[in-house]
Design a protein around this motif. Structure first.
Motif, PDB file in Angstrom:
ATOM      1  N   THR A  69       0.828  -1.209   0.000  1.00 46.30           N
ATOM      2  CA  THR A  69       0.000   0.000   0.000  1.00 46.30           C
ATOM      3  C   THR A  69       0.859   1.255   0.000  1.00 46.30           C
ATOM      4  OG1 THR A  69      -1.331  -1.255   1.508  1.00 46.30           O
ATOM      5  CG2 THR A  69      -1.995   1.035   1.148  1.00 46.30           C
ATOM      6  N   SER A  70       0.583   2.135  -0.935  1.00 45.25           N
ATOM      7  CA  SER A  70       1.310   3.405  -0.971  1.00 45.25           C
ATOM      8  C   SER A  70       0.475   4.403  -1.757  1.00 45.25           C
ATOM      9  CB  SER A  70       2.665   3.219  -1.640  1.00 45.25           C
ATOM     10  OG  SER A  70       3.444   4.389  -1.458  1.00 45.25           O
ATOM     11  N   GLU A  71       0.766   5.666  -1.584  1.00 44.34           N
ATOM     12  CA  GLU A  71       0.040   6.685  -2.352  1.00 44.34           C
ATOM     13  C   GLU A  71       0.870   7.951  -2.435  1.00 44.34           C
ATOM     14  OE1 GLU A  71      -3.496   8.200  -0.363  1.00 44.34           O
ATOM     15  OE2 GLU A  71      -2.690   7.572   1.560  1.00 44.34           O
ATOM     16  N   PHE A  73       1.835  11.762  -1.930  1.00 47.40           N
ATOM     17  CA  PHE A  73       1.607  12.704  -0.827  1.00 47.40           C
ATOM     18  C   PHE A  73       0.981  12.004   0.384  1.00 47.40           C
ATOM     19  CE2 PHE A  73       1.957  15.345  -4.583  1.00 47.40           C
ATOM     20  CZ  PHE A  73       2.728  16.426  -4.149  1.00 47.40           C
ATOM     21  N   ARG A  74       1.506  10.802   0.714  1.00 42.44           N
ATOM     22  CA  ARG A  74       0.984  10.085   1.878  1.00 42.44           C
ATOM     23  C   ARG A  74       1.341  10.911   3.122  1.00 42.44           C
ATOM     24  NH1 ARG A  74       2.064   3.641   2.798  1.00 42.44           N
ATOM     25  NH2 ARG A  74       0.520   3.346   4.398  1.00 42.44           N
ATOM     26  N   ASN A  75       0.392  11.226   3.951  1.00 39.76           N
ATOM     27  CA  ASN A  75       0.552  12.154   5.077  1.00 39.76           C
ATOM     28  C   ASN A  75       1.009  13.522   4.561  1.00 39.76           C
ATOM     29  OD1 ASN A  75       2.172   9.343   6.375  1.00 39.76           O
ATOM     30  ND2 ASN A  75       0.090   9.897   6.939  1.00 39.76           N
ATOM     31  N   ALA A 102      13.379   4.119   0.651  1.00 35.92           N
ATOM     32  CA  ALA A 102      13.693   2.725   0.962  1.00 35.92           C
ATOM     33  C   ALA A 102      12.812   2.216   2.105  1.00 35.92           C
ATOM     34  CB  ALA A 102      15.169   2.619   1.373  1.00 35.92           C
ATOM     35  N   PRO A 103      11.760   1.479   1.810  1.00 35.21           N
ATOM     36  CA  PRO A 103      11.324   0.953   0.522  1.00 35.21           C
ATOM     37  C   PRO A 103      10.343   1.907  -0.171  1.00 35.21           C
ATOM     38  CG  PRO A 103      10.007  -0.023   2.274  1.00 35.21           C
ATOM     39  CD  PRO A 103      10.938   0.970   2.934  1.00 35.21           C
ATOM     40  N   CYS A 104      10.235   1.710  -1.480  1.00 37.53           N
ATOM     41  CA  CYS A 104       9.480   2.678  -2.293  1.00 37.53           C
ATOM     42  C   CYS A 104       8.139   2.163  -2.774  1.00 37.53           C
ATOM     43  CB  CYS A 104      10.308   3.064  -3.502  1.00 37.53           C
ATOM     44  SG  CYS A 104      10.614   1.677  -4.632  1.00 37.53           S
ATOM     45  N   TYR A 188      16.193  -3.199  -7.144  1.00 36.05           N
ATOM     46  CA  TYR A 188      15.796  -4.222  -6.186  1.00 36.05           C
ATOM     47  C   TYR A 188      16.760  -4.168  -5.005  1.00 36.05           C
ATOM     48  CZ  TYR A 188      15.531  -8.740  -3.936  1.00 36.05           C
ATOM     49  OH  TYR A 188      15.422  -9.729  -2.995  1.00 36.05           O
ATOM     50  N   LYS A 189      16.261  -4.154  -3.790  1.00 35.27           N
ATOM     51  CA  LYS A 189      17.147  -4.317  -2.636  1.00 35.27           C
ATOM     52  C   LYS A 189      16.369  -4.888  -1.455  1.00 35.27           C
ATOM     53  CE  LYS A 189      20.604  -1.469  -1.584  1.00 35.27           C
ATOM     54  NZ  LYS A 189      21.804  -2.321  -1.537  1.00 35.27           N
ATOM     55  N   ASP A 190      16.951  -5.926  -0.841  1.00 35.25           N
ATOM     56  CA  ASP A 190      16.421  -6.447   0.412  1.00 35.25           C
ATOM     57  C   ASP A 190      17.081  -5.644   1.529  1.00 35.25           C
ATOM     58  OD1 ASP A 190      15.958  -7.821   2.794  1.00 35.25           O
ATOM     59  OD2 ASP A 190      15.976  -9.790   1.833  1.00 35.25           O
ATOM     60  N   ARG A 206       9.551   4.767   5.179  1.00 30.72           N
ATOM     61  CA  ARG A 206       8.227   5.051   5.712  1.00 30.72           C
ATOM     62  C   ARG A 206       7.318   3.834   5.582  1.00 30.72           C
ATOM     63  NH1 ARG A 206       5.364   9.341   3.501  1.00 30.72           N
ATOM     64  NH2 ARG A 206       4.805   9.895   5.624  1.00 30.72           N
ATOM     65  N   ASN A 207       6.586   3.565   6.679  1.00 28.51           N
ATOM     66  CA  ASN A 207       5.608   2.473   6.683  1.00 28.51           C
ATOM     67  C   ASN A 207       6.244   1.130   6.337  1.00 28.51           C
ATOM     68  OD1 ASN A 207       3.312   4.288   7.216  1.00 28.51           O
ATOM     69  ND2 ASN A 207       3.979   5.171   5.282  1.00 28.51           N
ATOM     70  N   PHE A 208       7.387   0.905   6.939  1.00 33.59           N
ATOM     71  CA  PHE A 208       8.142  -0.343   6.776  1.00 33.59           C
ATOM     72  C   PHE A 208       8.499  -0.871   8.169  1.00 33.59           C
ATOM     73  CE2 PHE A 208      12.658  -1.982   5.899  1.00 33.59           C
ATOM     74  CZ  PHE A 208      12.221  -3.250   5.586  1.00 33.59           C
TER      75      PHE A 208
HETATM   76  C1  LIG Z   1       3.677  -0.269   2.978  1.00 35.86           C
HETATM   77  S1  LIG Z   1       4.919  -0.194   1.735  1.00 35.86           S
HETATM   78  C2  LIG Z   1       5.609   1.404   2.068  1.00 35.86           C
HETATM   79  C3  LIG Z   1       5.884   2.175   0.808  1.00 35.86           C
HETATM   80  C4  LIG Z   1       6.184   3.667   0.987  1.00 35.86           C
HETATM   81  N1  LIG Z   1       7.411   3.861   1.716  1.00 35.86           N
HETATM   82  C5  LIG Z   1       5.039   4.387   1.650  1.00 35.86           C
HETATM   83  O1  LIG Z   1       5.154   4.742   2.830  1.00 35.86           O
HETATM   84  O2  LIG Z   1       4.001   4.581   1.024  1.00 35.86           O
HETATM   85  C6  LIG Z   1       6.107  -1.349   2.407  1.00 35.86           C
HETATM   86  C7  LIG Z   1       7.066  -1.862   1.362  1.00 35.86           C
HETATM   87  O3  LIG Z   1       8.124  -2.555   2.014  1.00 35.86           O
HETATM   88  C8  LIG Z   1       8.622  -3.505   1.099  1.00 35.86           C
HETATM   89  N2  LIG Z   1       9.481  -4.455   1.837  1.00 35.86           N
HETATM   90  C9  LIG Z   1       9.106  -5.405   2.719  1.00 35.86           C
HETATM   91  N3  LIG Z   1      10.207  -6.062   3.162  1.00 35.86           N
HETATM   92  C10 LIG Z   1      11.285  -5.497   2.546  1.00 35.86           C
HETATM   93  C11 LIG Z   1      12.689  -5.736   2.604  1.00 35.86           C
HETATM   94  N4  LIG Z   1      13.212  -6.704   3.381  1.00 35.86           N
HETATM   95  N5  LIG Z   1      13.500  -4.980   1.838  1.00 35.86           N
HETATM   96  C12 LIG Z   1      12.991  -4.002   1.036  1.00 35.86           C
HETATM   97  N6  LIG Z   1      11.668  -3.733   0.944  1.00 35.86           N
HETATM   98  C13 LIG Z   1      10.824  -4.472   1.696  1.00 35.86           C
HETATM   99  C14 LIG Z   1       7.366  -4.096   0.517  1.00 35.86           C
HETATM  100  O4  LIG Z   1       7.607  -4.769  -0.704  1.00 35.86           O
HETATM  101  C15 LIG Z   1       6.482  -2.844   0.372  1.00 35.86           C
HETATM  102  O5  LIG Z   1       6.563  -2.325  -0.943  1.00 35.86           O
END
Ligand SMILES: C[S@@+](CC[C@H](N)C(=O)[O-])C[C@H]1O[C@@H](n2cnc3c(N)ncnc32)[C@H](O)[C@@H]1O
Length: 261
Positions: A69-71, A73-75, A102-104, A188-190, A206-208
């Motif tokens: 979930t993302s959008e 201008f979130r907040n 990160a993450p996007c 791509y990045k973990d 944000r939101n991670f």
């Molecule tokens: C809720 S979204 C947040 C997106 C954006 N930052 C926002 O606030 O709208 C969370 C994201 O984290 C990613 N994610 C989850 N585990 C991750 C990891 N280990 N490394 C990188 N991204 C990860 C998911 O794929 C997802 O796209």
């Protein structure tokens, strides 16, 4: 054969090459159970078999487990603070400003930044925006620049008109202007497993953190601070907090914003 959820997690981590134990485990279990119901998978052993042998199910599992979930201008208040108080400081001298989302997810967040910087009149020779995520599906979506109406609800009408075009024939889909798409690069990045590039002026994570265990959240906070430049900023989601910022070499400067000391 029956196996416990704990045993399932140990095996699934090997198959998926993802550290499932870095996430709040009750949530991982809820997401696993709901996907199993959707695919009529009856137990964890069967779920493991499907993860091993069915690439479509494997993708569905990763997709379901990472909440995308993302959008734009979130907040909005936080983006206003960023626009008025942080970006002008970072762009005051002539250095290139390095920004990392990160993450996007689907790209709404880094593209919001690109729109704000364009509106402020900064040319993209003045900044670099990198955006990363673990989910290859959302990265492809991000690069396409096509969004549904859920993602654009907070975009002010004038900006919507200026930077988005409604796609004819497909209802409620919008294409972002190519000029904005070109201002963001995706990779791509973990974030749990991989090392980070250094030298960031601003990191948006944000939101991670909300999905992670305290231990992993702290480890990642250290990793982010390590690669921020001195005086650089960490921008979190509205429900995420660092309770003892000084422990990480940060100071809180505003709700959701921390600065490296
Ligand atoms: C809720 S979204 C947040 C997106 C954006 N930052 C926002 O606030 O709208 C969370 C994201 O984290 C990613 N994610 C989850 N585990 C991750 C990891 N280990 N490394 C990188 N991204 C990860 C998911 O794929 C997802 O796209």
């Amino acid at each position: 054969m029956t196996i416990s959820f704990d045993e399932f997690v140990d095996e699934a981590m090997k198959i998926l090459d993802v550290n499932l134990r870095g996430y709040k485990i009750k949530r991982v279990q809820r997401r696993t159970d709901s996907l199993m119901r959707r695919y009529n998978v009856n137990n964890y052993a069967q779920c493991l078999e499907k993860l091993k042998n069915d690439s479509e199910f494997r993708e569905a599992y990763l997709d379901h487990f990472t909440i995308n979930t993302s959008e734009f201008f979130r907040n909005p208040q936080s983006f206003k603070y960023l626009e008025e108080n942080i970006l002008p400081v970072l762009l005051a001298d002539n250095k290139v400003v390095n920004i990392w989302s990160a993450p996007c997810s689907n790209g709404s967040e880094p593209y919001t930044l690109a729109i704000i910087l364009t509106e402020l009149g900064y040319d993209n020779s003045r900044y670099r925006i990198l955006a990363s995520d673990i989910d290859v599906g959302v990265l492809e979506e991000a690069k396409s620049g096509i969004f549904n109406e859920n993602a654009i609800g907070n975009v002010p009408p004038l900006l919507l008109k200026k930077y988005f075009e409604e796609i004819k024939g497909i209802s409620m889909k919008y294409k972002l202007s190519q000029d904005i798409i070109n201002k963001v690069s995706f990779e791509y990045k973990d974030l749990i497993k991989e090392p980070y590039e250094e030298g960031w002026d601003l990191i948006l994570s944000r939101n991670f953190f909300i999905y992670l265990t305290t231990e992993i959240k702290e480890m990642l906070t250290h990793k982010f601070v390590e690669v921020l430049k001195p005086g650089g900023y960490l921008f979190l989601g509205n429900t995420e907090f660092i309770f003892t910022p000084e422990k990480f070499g940060l100071k809180k400067i505003h709700s959701s914003f921390y600065q490296k000391i």
